[in-house]
Design a protein around this motif. Structure first.
Motif, PDB file in Angstrom:
ATOM      1  N   MET A 245      76.320  45.413  61.662  1.00 56.04           N
ATOM      2  CA  MET A 245      77.233  44.655  62.507  1.00 56.04           C
ATOM      3  C   MET A 245      76.710  43.231  62.724  1.00 56.04           C
ATOM      4  SD  MET A 245      79.828  46.586  63.123  1.00 56.04           S
ATOM      5  CE  MET A 245      80.651  45.897  64.563  1.00 56.04           C
ATOM      6  N   LEU A 293      84.238  51.182  65.931  1.00 54.57           N
ATOM      7  CA  LEU A 293      83.402  50.203  65.240  1.00 54.57           C
ATOM      8  C   LEU A 293      84.172  49.396  64.191  1.00 54.57           C
ATOM      9  CD1 LEU A 293      79.990  52.058  64.850  1.00 54.57           C
ATOM     10  CD2 LEU A 293      80.412  49.941  66.117  1.00 54.57           C
ATOM     11  N   ALA A 297      84.517  45.364  64.353  1.00 55.65           N
ATOM     12  CA  ALA A 297      84.153  44.464  63.259  1.00 55.65           C
ATOM     13  C   ALA A 297      85.235  43.413  63.033  1.00 55.65           C
ATOM     14  CB  ALA A 297      83.917  45.274  61.989  1.00 55.65           C
TER      15      ALA A 297
END
Length: 385
Positions: A245, A293, A297
């Protein structure tokens, strides 16, 4: 003074900013590991960010005056050697109480290097290329976010934060050698007189731009400082996922800075600041809707594009407005960055400690809106009637 073609020197300055940026961001990247290793809370460990930012904030303008007469090749190389020693000693510290003062001494180096590298870059090229040269050198910070921060987080997550600090010490030595070998001798920007400092401090435009930088930094660092712990707590991210990330964020940070470097002389620094600040604000606004997630992103993409690019645009804005005052104005702008980091990390730590994580993005968003409004007001005040 004999000067070779400046390209190698500009690359060395870029590499130096890469090392400096990686060292500054290694604490956010390894905050979970520092907290666990030294048996302190995440909010307490986060005060390493706040304390370091205070030192860098105060140090940038004060040290700019103190080192005014130094040859920039000697100054920048010695600064990186100081950075190497600080990280090496920090890696040996047995407790948080011992680590904190060492960290504060170590970050004297960023307070000197980044503003002096920007001012130095402006002296290596013709006036019409200054904006591009300054933003090019500042690409080092973007590269730090692409490579240095995620690799540091990965090393810290699997081998411990001490190994990450040790790696930065080695990189600092290598970068010092590069500066020494490529930077021309005899680069000595004229020391700012008391009258020149007074002109900087009394200029509503220059100090307004510095204030924009501080507001931007505070708005970002409320969340940015605690990105690792939040992803671990809310998304179950392990060190490898967190590193990925960080890398994603950094890739778009590099892209954003490259685009700014390419187009800033054509578009204008003020418009670039407005665009990049708006991108950051968009990500902070969308943050609550990033429930997974993959969606997080996506939300991070605008932030990454604007994060480092807006600092580059601000530096170029100051250099372009008053080249003769750049050593002082750029140093104060660096202080603005670090004021923002200190305020943002402190406020973010308070919100985290008081179970108010849900308010972190909104506090940051409000500060970004204030920065955008002030930046627009500055540009309008400079337009002819």
């Amino acid at each position: 003074m004999s000067r070779p073609a400046p390209r190698g020197a500009l690359w060395a300055l870029l590499a130096g900013n890469f090392v400096i940026g990686t060292g500054v961001m290694v604490v956010p990247g390894t905050l979970n590991e520092i907290s666990a290793s030294l048996s302190v809370s995440v909010a307490t460990a986060g005060q390493l960010i706040t304390a370091a930012a205070v030192v860098m904030c105060l140090g940038a303008p004060l040290l700019a005056a103190a080192v005014a007469g130094w040859d920039r090749r000697q100054l920048l190389a010695l600064t990186l050697l100081w950075y190497a020693a600080g990280h090496a000693v920090a890696a040996l510290m047995p407790s948080f109480g011992a680590l904190l003062p060492v960290r504060m001494l170590t970050v004297v180096a960023p307070a000197i290097f980044t503003p002096q590298a920007a001012a130095c870059a402006g002296m290596l090229v013709p006036p019409e290329q200054r904006g591009r040269a300054v933003t090019f050198v500042f690409l080092g910070w973007s590269l730090a976010s692409v490579l240095g921060l995620p690799i540091g987080a990965l090393v810290g997550g699997h081998l411990g934060w001490r190994m990450a600090f040790g790696a930065i010490a080695l990189l600092s030595v290598a970068s010092a050698a590069s500066i020494w070998l490529t930077l021309p001798q005899g680069i000595r920007p004229a020391a700012l007189t008391a009258a020149a400092w007074s002109r900087v401090l009394r200029s509503p435009v220059l100090m307004g731009i510095v204030s924009v930088t501080a507001l931007q930094g505070a708005g970002q660092f409320i969340l940015f400082s605690y990105f690792g712990p939040i992803l671990k707590q809310d998304f179950g991210a392990d060190p490898t996922t967190l590193s990925l990330m960080w890398a994603l964020f950094g890739v778009f940070g590099l892209v954003g800075n490259m685009l700014v470097s390419r187009f800033i002389d054509r578009v204008g620094a003020g418009r670039m600041v407005l665009l990049t600040s708006s991108l950051i604000a968009l990500s902070l606004f969308l943050w609550p809707w990033a429930g997974t997630l993959p969606w997080l992103a996506v939300v991070l993409v605008p932030w990454g594009l604007g994060c480092f690019a807006t600092n580059s645009a601000q530096q170029a804005r100051l250099v372009g407005l008053a080249p003769a005052l750049a050593p002082g104005s750029v140093a104060l702008n660096s202080s603005g960055i670090y004021v923002g980091q200190a305020v943002g990390a402190g406020l973010g730590g308070w919100l985290l400690a008081n179970d108010a994580v849900a308010w972190m993005n909104w506090a940051g968003f409000a500060l970004l809106l204030a920065a955008i409004g002030l930046s627009v007001a500055i540009d309008r005040s400079r337009r002819p009637a």
